[in-house]
Design an enzyme around this catalytic site. Structure first.
Site, PDB file in Angstrom:
ATOM      1  N   GLU A  50      -8.452  -9.094 -16.716  1.00  0.00           N
ATOM      2  CA  GLU A  50      -7.234  -9.705 -16.199  1.00  0.00           C
ATOM      3  C   GLU A  50      -6.592 -11.407 -16.118  1.00  0.00           C
ATOM      4  O   GLU A  50      -5.812 -11.545 -15.139  1.00  0.00           O
ATOM      5  CB  GLU A  50      -6.671  -8.847 -14.919  1.00  0.00           C
ATOM      6  CG  GLU A  50      -7.312  -7.640 -15.053  1.00  0.00           C
ATOM      7  CD  GLU A  50      -7.821  -7.114 -12.950  1.00  0.00           C
ATOM      8  OE1 GLU A  50      -6.445  -6.596 -13.026  1.00  0.00           O
ATOM      9  OE2 GLU A  50      -8.323  -6.827 -13.318  1.00  0.00           O
ATOM     10  N   ARG A  69      -9.080   3.734  -8.875  1.00  0.00           N
ATOM     11  CA  ARG A  69      -8.751   2.295  -7.982  1.00  0.00           C
ATOM     12  C   ARG A  69      -9.420   2.440  -6.963  1.00  0.00           C
ATOM     13  O   ARG A  69      -8.462   3.575  -5.483  1.00  0.00           O
ATOM     14  CB  ARG A  69      -6.577   1.672  -7.763  1.00  0.00           C
ATOM     15  CG  ARG A  69      -6.416   1.565  -9.130  1.00  0.00           C
ATOM     16  CD  ARG A  69      -4.905   0.728  -8.421  1.00  0.00           C
ATOM     17  NE  ARG A  69      -4.878   0.080  -9.216  1.00  0.00           N
ATOM     18  CZ  ARG A  69      -3.211   0.918 -10.609  1.00  0.00           C
ATOM     19  NH1 ARG A  69      -3.705   2.107 -10.627  1.00  0.00           N
ATOM     20  NH2 ARG A  69      -2.726   0.131 -11.620  1.00  0.00           N
ATOM     21  N   HIS A  92       0.748  -1.142  -0.350  1.00  0.00           N
ATOM     22  CA  HIS A  92       0.126  -0.215  -0.208  1.00  0.00           C
ATOM     23  C   HIS A  92       0.472   1.140   0.070  1.00  0.00           C
ATOM     24  O   HIS A  92       0.248   2.250  -0.577  1.00  0.00           O
ATOM     25  CB  HIS A  92      -1.301  -0.264   1.509  1.00  0.00           C
ATOM     26  CG  HIS A  92      -1.648  -1.437   1.265  1.00  0.00           C
ATOM     27  ND1 HIS A  92      -2.040  -1.707   2.659  1.00  0.00           N
ATOM     28  CD2 HIS A  92      -2.616  -2.537   0.221  1.00  0.00           C
ATOM     29  CE1 HIS A  92      -2.232  -3.376   2.721  1.00  0.00           C
ATOM     30  NE2 HIS A  92      -1.961  -3.307   0.998  1.00  0.00           N
ATOM     31  N   ARG A 102       3.185 -11.253 -10.329  1.00  0.00           N
ATOM     32  CA  ARG A 102       4.298  -9.530 -10.021  1.00  0.00           C
ATOM     33  C   ARG A 102       4.546  -8.815  -9.168  1.00  0.00           C
ATOM     34  O   ARG A 102       5.776  -8.118  -9.361  1.00  0.00           O
ATOM     35  CB  ARG A 102       3.024  -9.011 -10.367  1.00  0.00           C
ATOM     36  CG  ARG A 102       2.251  -8.984  -9.772  1.00  0.00           C
ATOM     37  CD  ARG A 102      -0.120  -8.392 -10.287  1.00  0.00           C
ATOM     38  NE  ARG A 102       0.253  -6.532 -10.188  1.00  0.00           N
ATOM     39  CZ  ARG A 102      -0.689  -6.013  -9.358  1.00  0.00           C
ATOM     40  NH1 ARG A 102      -1.931  -6.825 -10.191  1.00  0.00           N
ATOM     41  NH2 ARG A 102      -1.155  -4.965  -9.781  1.00  0.00           N
ATOM     42  N   ASN A 156      -1.378  -5.589 -16.070  1.00  0.00           N
ATOM     43  CA  ASN A 156      -0.502  -6.097 -14.280  1.00  0.00           C
ATOM     44  C   ASN A 156      -0.491  -7.655 -14.338  1.00  0.00           C
ATOM     45  O   ASN A 156       0.402  -7.983 -13.895  1.00  0.00           O
ATOM     46  CB  ASN A 156      -0.642  -4.984 -13.284  1.00  0.00           C
ATOM     47  CG  ASN A 156      -0.339  -4.147 -13.456  1.00  0.00           C
ATOM     48  OD1 ASN A 156       0.702  -3.591 -14.689  1.00  0.00           O
ATOM     49  ND2 ASN A 156      -0.666  -3.073 -12.806  1.00  0.00           N
ATOM     50  N   ASP A 157      -1.978  -7.287 -14.123  1.00  0.00           N
ATOM     51  CA  ASP A 157      -2.385  -9.071 -13.842  1.00  0.00           C
ATOM     52  C   ASP A 157      -2.273  -9.682 -15.126  1.00  0.00           C
ATOM     53  O   ASP A 157      -2.716 -10.909 -14.761  1.00  0.00           O
ATOM     54  CB  ASP A 157      -3.952  -9.146 -13.330  1.00  0.00           C
ATOM     55  CG  ASP A 157      -3.763  -8.578 -11.573  1.00  0.00           C
ATOM     56  OD1 ASP A 157      -3.360  -9.745 -10.972  1.00  0.00           O
ATOM     57  OD2 ASP A 157      -4.049  -7.920 -10.850  1.00  0.00           O
ATOM     58  N   CYS A 188      -4.898  -0.414 -19.299  1.00  0.00           N
ATOM     59  CA  CYS A 188      -4.787   0.654 -18.081  1.00  0.00           C
ATOM     60  C   CYS A 188      -3.798  -0.104 -17.641  1.00  0.00           C
ATOM     61  O   CYS A 188      -3.020   0.880 -15.931  1.00  0.00           O
ATOM     62  CB  CYS A 188      -6.048   1.085 -17.396  1.00  0.00           C
ATOM     63  SG  CYS A 188      -6.623  -0.601 -16.441  1.00  0.00           S
TER      64      CYS A 188
END
Ligand code: PEP
Ligand code: MG
Length: 746
Positions: A606, A471, A364, A640, A629-630, A677
């Site tokens: 994803e 997000r 985070h 990742r 990313n996923d 994205c």
């Protein structure tokens, strides 16, 4: 006998301390101290080795060995018995030093005639400062009491070193925390920054390592321990709402705080002459040294707890803590073992950079640092031991490197780099109002990713065409409780207002995997990235998702609303979520509340499975957003978050590109809008390649919009597509090289 030993020890410590008050340089003090220790321990030799630099120890003073060897004899960390003590942080006690494994004979010292050897580390809270050695001619092991006594002496030397007692003359001993040190960590957020260290948890400084009155010191310690225990008991009382596991952690913590062994050892240290603070630090140092050596997960956790308890105890004893009264420097670079997202947000954009010992790329704190566009380096091992408030520090987020107290030449080279980056940013700022149009007139929509209110000013400054990915989980991550519907509605409204009519694609809560809410019971899952996360949680426990959808509908105040659901792996998940949204809209309407004039509902692609869903699914989606990313981690089966593999496969690998093209074709055939994205959208070469393959909306970090736009404007997407085709036809595994070569030739 024990009393005699204690009073001898106390008198030695007092004499050591008195050397601090005597005028004279650091060398005089060191010489005097070795004399005092040898005398008090009836040893023939006493020597002090200190770190010359983080890898080299130097004989700095001796009573008994050849004086000429002082400042001449050096050894590497781990070399010889002295180097081994330094490396392991554990004493070596032997009656026959020459037979000890690793013994290194140093002729210049004349030590061959000494058979027994006792070396203890001079260390402070795990920070290695040097080694203290006593030697004798007769072949005998030192008694346990003597080892213990020497460790206590070493603790006082550590505090004296820390206080700079041995610096300041011609002996060549630099004070600790003066050397330039480089840390090789991992990139958390790109960018470069120069500034001054700001320790999130300042080091506690022990100004008085020796206690004059052991009884009084014992009382101080016992009072502080009682306060600590009461604080933990209070935490436990307040933990009624916590789940069983969290309570268990606290219970273990409580057991340690009540551990008689811990307090007894500290009392013994005090009886030998240490002050209460120094006794706490001594036990903490021992625990840290064990922690570094231990691979046992359970033991490591307990030692971590002990470390934390010691810190609390030190703060209670010294009154030092978070609030030191010191001002944040003008160019603060935050240095911490780890930090929570809310704390990081509190510092906000004032920070020039962040350096953490722990953390992970997807943590985070990393997400917040990214949102704030602050360079972040994680895994900078032991930096909180080395850095002092106010130290000069250079953070190279691109390389994952940190220079603490850098040499001037390094600092100059670094400043050149920062200047070049600033220059480039200025050029990009000029592009803000022009479209991302290639030479042949094709345009690409560049949107920005966001998630915090802190992101909103970037909407204007970056020239983004809207928010391609909001997000929403960040608002949940930075709080200590579930936000209320009213709060969320107000936040989302501010986002829509700030966009001034430009589109904002809100992604519903994507929690699970690496994103664990502080108030959510952590799930023990064998593989969280492929576990109960995102829409799976939303559908199984619909309460929060429903509340979030209501907040979004209210925030729209009758304007257009775009919502996308994360991690859709099968069409049914999308249909169920969409039905839930439509139900909430009906419900709001029946309550007489305004509802959005137009609702666009999309799915994040994803998982590879979704690319092969029926046409009817694509037709039912207003838009698809590729979460690269996923998607990439599942396409290549490369985690990742795992440093070992996460960069192993190139995004421009022809297989991955072919897959992206499949998605482009499916969306085109069904008239479904498409965007990308993931982080790769913000990397200029990757972004350009995606655009050439037909992905005409890219959503990225605001700071990437300028560089991506710049590259698109000087390229011809059609010509680039030909380059990609040719490369593929030639059997290339990745088109990276042909694309960069082509760009260089333009
Ligand atoms: C992605 O997976 O590419 C994405 C944008 O989502 P996140 O990084 O938040 O998982
Ligand atoms: Mg994702």
């Amino acid at each position: 006998m024990a009393e005699r030993r204690e009073s001898d020890s106390r008198s030695l410590l007092r004499r050591l301390r008195d050397t601090l008050a005597t005028p004279g340089g650091g060398q005089d003090r060191l010489d005097h101290i070795t004399h005092l220790i040898a005398d008090s321990m009836h040893a023939h030799v006493c020597s002090i080795y200190l770190f010359r630099d983080p890898e080299t120890l130097e004989l700095c003073a001796t009573e008994g060995l050849n004086r000429e060897a002082v400042h001449q004899t050096r050894m590497r960390l781990g070399e010889g018995l002295v180097g081994r003590v330094a490396r392991t942080g554990q004493p070596i006690n032997t009656g026959d030093a020459p037979s000890e494994p690793g013994f290194r004979y140093m002729p210049e010292t004349g030590e061959e005639i000494y058979s027994s050897f006792l070396g203890v580390p001079i260390q402070r809270v795990g920070e290695k400062l040097g080694v203290l050695v006593v030697q004798s001619r007769e072949a005998r092991e030192f008694l346990e009491d003597e080892v213990y006594g020497l460790e206590v002496v070493a603790m006082v030397l550590a505090e004296m070193t820390e206080l700079g007692a041995f610096t300041g003359d011609q002996n060549g001993i630099g004070a600790t925390h003066r050397f330039p040190v480089m840390f090789r960590g991992t990139t958390g957020q790109e960018g470069a920054a120069e500034g001054r260290v700001w320790l999130h948890e300042p080091r506690v400084v022990v100004t008085n390592p020796v206690g004059d009155d052991p009884e009084a010191e014992k009382v101080r310690l016992e009072e502080a321990v009682a306060t600590l225990q009461a604080q933990i008991d209070e935490m436990l009382i307040g933990s009624a709402a916590m789940d069983k596991e969290q309570r268990q952690v606290l219970e273990a913590y409580k057991m340690l705080a009540h551990s008689r062994g811990w307090v007894r050892r500290m009392c013994e240290d005090i009886a030998l002459g240490l002050s209460a603070e120094a006794a706490v630090e001594k036990e903490q140092s021992t625990a840290r040294a064990r922690l570094e050596q231990s691979t046992d997960a359970y033991l490591r956790e307990r030692l971590h707890d002990l470390d934390d308890l010691s810190n609390r105890l030190l703060r209670l004893l010294t009154g030092q803590g978070q609030d030191t009264g010191a001002d944040l420097p003008e160019t603060p670079v935050l240095v911490a073992r780890n930090i929570g997202p809310a704390e990081l947000l509190d510092y906000g954009r004032r920070l020039k950079g962040v350096v953490l010992e722990e953390g992970s790329v997807g943590s985070h704190a990393a997400i917040v640092a990214r949102a704030l566009a602050i360079p972040l380096v994680i895994h900078a091992h032991r930096i909180t031991n080395e850095a002092l408030n106010g130290d000069q520090i250079l953070v190279d987020g691109d390389q994952g490197i940190v220079h603490l107290r850098p040499e001037e030449t390094v600092a100059n080279a670094f400043r050149d780099k920062i200047a070049m980056q600033a220059e480039a940013q200025k050029r990009y700022a000029d592009l803000r109002t022009v479209p991302a149009m290639d030479r042949s007139g094709q345009t690409v929509r560049l949107m920005m990713n966001a998630g915090l209110m802190a992101d909103l000013p970037s909407l204007k400054s970056s020239g983004a065409d809207g928010v391609g990915l909001f997000r929403t989980e960040l608002q949940f991550l930075i709080r200590s409780r579930v936000p209320r519907r009213g709060e969320l509605a107000a936040l989302y409204k501010r986002v829509i207002d700030a966009a001034q009519g430009a589109p904002v694609q809100f992604r519903t809560l994507d929690i699970g995997s690496d994103k664990v809410l502080p108030y959510m019971k952590p799930q023990e899952e064998p593989n969280p990235a492929m576990g109960w996360r995102a829409i799976r949680v939303g559908l199984d426990k619909p309460g929060v998702l429903r509340m979030q959808l209501q907040a979004l509908i209210r925030a729209s105040e009758g304007r257009e609303l775009s919502i996308m659901f994360p991690f859709i792996a099968a069409p049914d998940e999308f249909y169920t979520a969409k039905a839930m949204l439509l139900r909430e809209i009906d419900r709001e309407a029946s309550l007489g509340h305004p509802v959005p004039c137009d609702v666009r509902v999309g799915a994040m692609l994803e998982t590879p499975s979704l690319a092969f869903a029926p046409d009817s699914f694509f037709a039912a989606c207003d838009f698809i957003s590729i979460g690269g990313n996923d998607l990439k981690q599942f396409f290549f089966a490369a985690d990742r978050e795992n440093e070992r593999v996460r960069r192993r496969y190139d995004t421009l690998d022809v297989s991955f590109l072919r897959f992206i093209e499949t998605i482009v074709a499916r969306c085109a055939a069904n008239d479904t809008a498409l965007s990308f994205c993931g982080e790769d959208a913000g990397r200029p070469i990757e972004a350009l390649t995606f655009a050439a393959l037909g992905v005409r909306t890219l959503s990225m970090r605001p700071a990437s919009i300028g560089p991506v736009k710049h590259l698109i404007r000087r390229s011809d997407l059609g010509a680039l597509r030909d380059v990609i085709e040719t490369a593929r036809a030639s059997g290339a595994q990745s088109v990276r090289h042909p694309v960069t070569a082509w760009l260089a030739s333009q």
